[in-house]
Design an enzyme around this catalytic site. Structure first.
Site, PDB file in Angstrom:
ATOM      1  N   ASP A   1       1.010  -1.257   0.296  1.00 40.68           N
ATOM      2  CA  ASP A   1       0.226  -0.149   0.278  1.00 40.68           C
ATOM      3  C   ASP A   1       1.071   1.035  -0.085  1.00 40.68           C
ATOM      4  O   ASP A   1       0.572   2.078   0.816  1.00 40.68           O
ATOM      5  CB  ASP A   1      -0.901  -0.131   0.860  1.00 40.68           C
TER       6      ASP A   1
ATOM      7  N   ASP B   1      -1.701  -2.381  -4.032  1.00 35.70           N
ATOM      8  CA  ASP B   1      -1.747  -1.074  -3.750  1.00 35.70           C
ATOM      9  C   ASP B   1      -0.856  -0.480  -3.787  1.00 35.70           C
ATOM     10  O   ASP B   1       0.118   0.018  -3.424  1.00 35.70           O
ATOM     11  CB  ASP B   1      -2.694  -0.805  -2.583  1.00 35.70           C
TER      12      ASP B   1
ATOM     13  N   TYR C   1      -2.159   4.366  -6.260  1.00 36.30           N
ATOM     14  CA  TYR C   1      -3.035   5.123  -5.561  1.00 36.30           C
ATOM     15  C   TYR C   1      -3.491   6.227  -6.516  1.00 36.30           C
ATOM     16  O   TYR C   1      -4.487   7.780  -6.438  1.00 36.30           O
ATOM     17  CB  TYR C   1      -3.426   5.902  -4.202  1.00 36.30           C
TER      18      TYR C   1
ATOM     19  N   HIS D   1      -3.613  -9.422  -1.076  1.00 32.42           N
ATOM     20  CA  HIS D   1      -4.058  -8.274  -0.576  1.00 32.42           C
ATOM     21  C   HIS D   1      -4.991  -8.333   0.204  1.00 32.42           C
ATOM     22  O   HIS D   1      -4.621  -7.286   1.952  1.00 32.42           O
ATOM     23  CB  HIS D   1      -4.389  -7.347  -1.808  1.00 32.42           C
TER      24      HIS D   1
ATOM     25  N   HIS E   1     -11.620  -2.059   6.614  1.00 31.45           N
ATOM     26  CA  HIS E   1     -11.618  -3.254   5.861  1.00 31.45           C
ATOM     27  C   HIS E   1     -11.947  -4.639   7.087  1.00 31.45           C
ATOM     28  O   HIS E   1     -11.566  -5.563   6.252  1.00 31.45           O
ATOM     29  CB  HIS E   1     -10.446  -3.297   5.287  1.00 31.45           C
TER      30      HIS E   1
ATOM     31  N   HIS F   1      -3.523  -3.755   2.714  1.00 31.31           N
ATOM     32  CA  HIS F   1      -5.238  -3.401   2.496  1.00 31.31           C
ATOM     33  C   HIS F   1      -5.246  -2.442   3.378  1.00 31.31           C
ATOM     34  O   HIS F   1      -5.355  -1.313   3.739  1.00 31.31           O
ATOM     35  CB  HIS F   1      -5.799  -4.440   2.530  1.00 31.31           C
ATOM     36  N   VAL F   2      -5.190  -2.812   4.944  1.00 34.47           N
ATOM     37  CA  VAL F   2      -4.738  -1.930   6.435  1.00 34.47           C
ATOM     38  C   VAL F   2      -3.593  -1.403   6.834  1.00 34.47           C
ATOM     39  O   VAL F   2      -2.827  -2.322   6.573  1.00 34.47           O
ATOM     40  CB  VAL F   2      -5.552  -2.885   7.715  1.00 34.47           C
ATOM     41  N   HIS F   3      -4.190   0.209   6.921  1.00 35.25           N
ATOM     42  CA  HIS F   3      -2.980   0.784   6.304  1.00 35.25           C
ATOM     43  C   HIS F   3      -2.765   1.089   8.018  1.00 35.25           C
ATOM     44  O   HIS F   3      -2.219   1.861   8.985  1.00 35.25           O
ATOM     45  CB  HIS F   3      -3.423   2.304   5.917  1.00 35.25           C
TER      46      HIS F   3
HETATM   47 FE   LIG Z   1      -6.192  -1.976  -0.612  1.00 37.23          FE
END
Ligand SMILES: [Fe+2]
Length: 457
Positions: free
Chosen positions: A158, A186, A189, A308, A318, A345-347
């Site tokens: 990400d 990711d 963006y 992901h 998420h 996916h999870v930041h």
């Molecule tokens: Fe994502």
């Protein structure tokens, strides 16, 4: 003496049953993309100079490399010159180029060429832009596939193109031993912008070139690669990603570039697609069903899966999005003793204990994760630092399966030492500094039957 033994047992048991929510609090600050005129996005000098140069593994075993780049003005040459001596690039590989349109954007000329029959463990120099502005780079091929060859992977997810993204990439680059990046999805963006401004795909390619031109990044597709926008007339999912980033999927008998596997040194890496169908009878399901039995742990003792969307995630972001894939595939991961699963996916950052949740059959009420030494460790590493900001809201209390979690940006390093041991470290970005905040020794359960859940350093 008895007291010491009791304390050791207590610590071991406690570390198995409880997780740690880090006390580190990252400063809240605005997250924004670096402007187009930033030096990290600079266009290389010279007429039609190749830009956005990136490499990835080009076959199953690591004897091939796919070189990709973009020329902005005219196609130019799709040939890569290469060799093992810097000033004698006596081999060549002819590639192909293409272009794509996305709404009102037209891409540059995107080239892909595969360098084949490379020797293991060898430094190669290569040049692109033949006949116009030539740019030279180098890479090192991996050691021959085998159980006891050390190899170090970086882990990034990400990433995006913010100031935080730049710090993450710089911190990763400061590790001189890391030889390839396992990227968990990711990338740019670009879809954050109106009309999915594809110029942000170009700037991202220029930003990461300082790493991607020199070592392979193994690509996983995330939701920000979908670029599905019927309102713009864009109804072909993954259009920019598939045009720009190739994967060696055919080498592992996959039928799509989003799920595939590679062997690299002592590791067998399976890349799964969270955003392609994986239900029973689908191509991805069928492929994975046939792929897992092929893994020979005497040859590649370390079995790593990239995806992901995480299956185990205790953040309020998420939440449970990975659940449907977990239901389909978790039993196989336990059966085949996958060592670790890396997701994004999870930041934020999170590491699980070895747990599984596979006993449920609708009527038996057994639907809770339980400790299971045959199960993988699940790591969420979607903390590259993109424009969407930090995931800092966690479910409370911390679930017992969660070993460590922290809402920060950073990256990880996975150092395979031999067939029995690997050392894992997670590095947070802290006020511009790289700080090692989580680490553990992994023991390979195929070769050493020990409980590594208490091995947290
Ligand atoms: Fe994502």
């Amino acid at each position: 003496m008895k007291f010491v033994i009791l304390m050791v047992v207590f610590v071991a048991v406690a570390s198995r049953c409880e997780g740690v929510t880090s006390k580190f609090r990252r400063k809240r600050e605005a997250t924004e993309d670096m402007p187009f005129d930033s030096d990290v996005f600079s266009v290389p000098d010279g007429y039609n100079a190749p830009q956005q140069v990136h490499i990835t593994q080009g076959d199953l075993n690591g004897n091939a490399v796919i070189v990709s780049w973009v020329t902005p003005t005219e196609p130019g040459s799709s040939t890569v010159l290469y060799g093992t001596t810097k000033d004698k690039l006596d081999k060549s590989a002819k590639g192909k180029h293409g272009q794509y349109k996305y709404y009102n954007y037209t891409s540059g000329f995107i080239h892909h060429a595969t360098l084949k029959h490379l020797k293991y463990d060898t430094k190669y120099y290569y040049a692109v832009g033949v006949g116009q502005t030539v740019r030279k780079f180098w890479f090192k091929t991996p050691p021959q596939v085998g159980p006891d060859v050390p190899y170090t992977f970086g882990l990034i997810g990400d990433l995006g193109q913010t100031y935080d993204s730049n710090r993450t990439l710089s911190h990763y680059e400061s590790n001189m031993d890391a030889e390839a990046v396992l990227f968990v999805g990711d990338l740019s963006y670009a879809d954050h912008y109106a009309d999915h401004d594809n110029r942000r795909w170009d700037s991202w390619g220029r930003f990461v070139e300082r790493s991607t031109a020199y070592q392979p990044w193994i690509w996983t597709a995330g939701n920000h690669e979908l670029d599905f926008a019927p309102e713009l007339g864009e109804t072909v999912p993954f259009k920019p990603f598939t045009n720009r980033y190739h994967t060696p999927y055919k080498a592992s008998n996959s039928t799509a570039p989003f799920w595939y596997s590679i062997k690299r040194g002592p590791a067998y890496i399976i890349v799964l697609a969270s955003y392609s169908a994986y239900g029973k009878y689908t191509p991805q399901y069928q492929w994975l069903n046939e792929e897992l039995p092929k893994v020979n742990r005497s040859e590649t003792p370390w079995l790593i899966v990239l995806m992901h969307s995480p299956w185990y995630n205790s953040y309020n972001y998420h939440y449970m999005e990975g659940e449907t894939m977990r239901v389909m595939f978790e039993k196989w991961f336990v059966q085949y003793k996958v060592d670790m699963v890396f997701a994004g996916h999870v930041h934020a950052y999170e590491r699980s204990h070895r747990i599984s949740n596979t006993a449920y059959n609708i009527i038996n009420e057994k639907c809770t994760p339980v400790p299971n030494q045959d199960a993988p460790v699940y790591i969420t590493i979607g903390d590259g630092g993109n424009i969407e900001g930090l995931a800092n809201n966690m479910t409370e209390p911390q679930p017992s399966y969660s070993a460590f979690r922290e809402a920060s940006f950073g990256h990880a390093i996975f150092e395979i030492k031999n067939k029995t041991h690997a050392y894992y470290t997670w590095h947070r970005n802290q006020d511009g500094e790289k700080v090692t905040a989580d680490s553990m020794w992994f023991t390979n359960r195929i070769w050493l039957r020990t409980d590594d859940s208490s091995n947290v350093v």
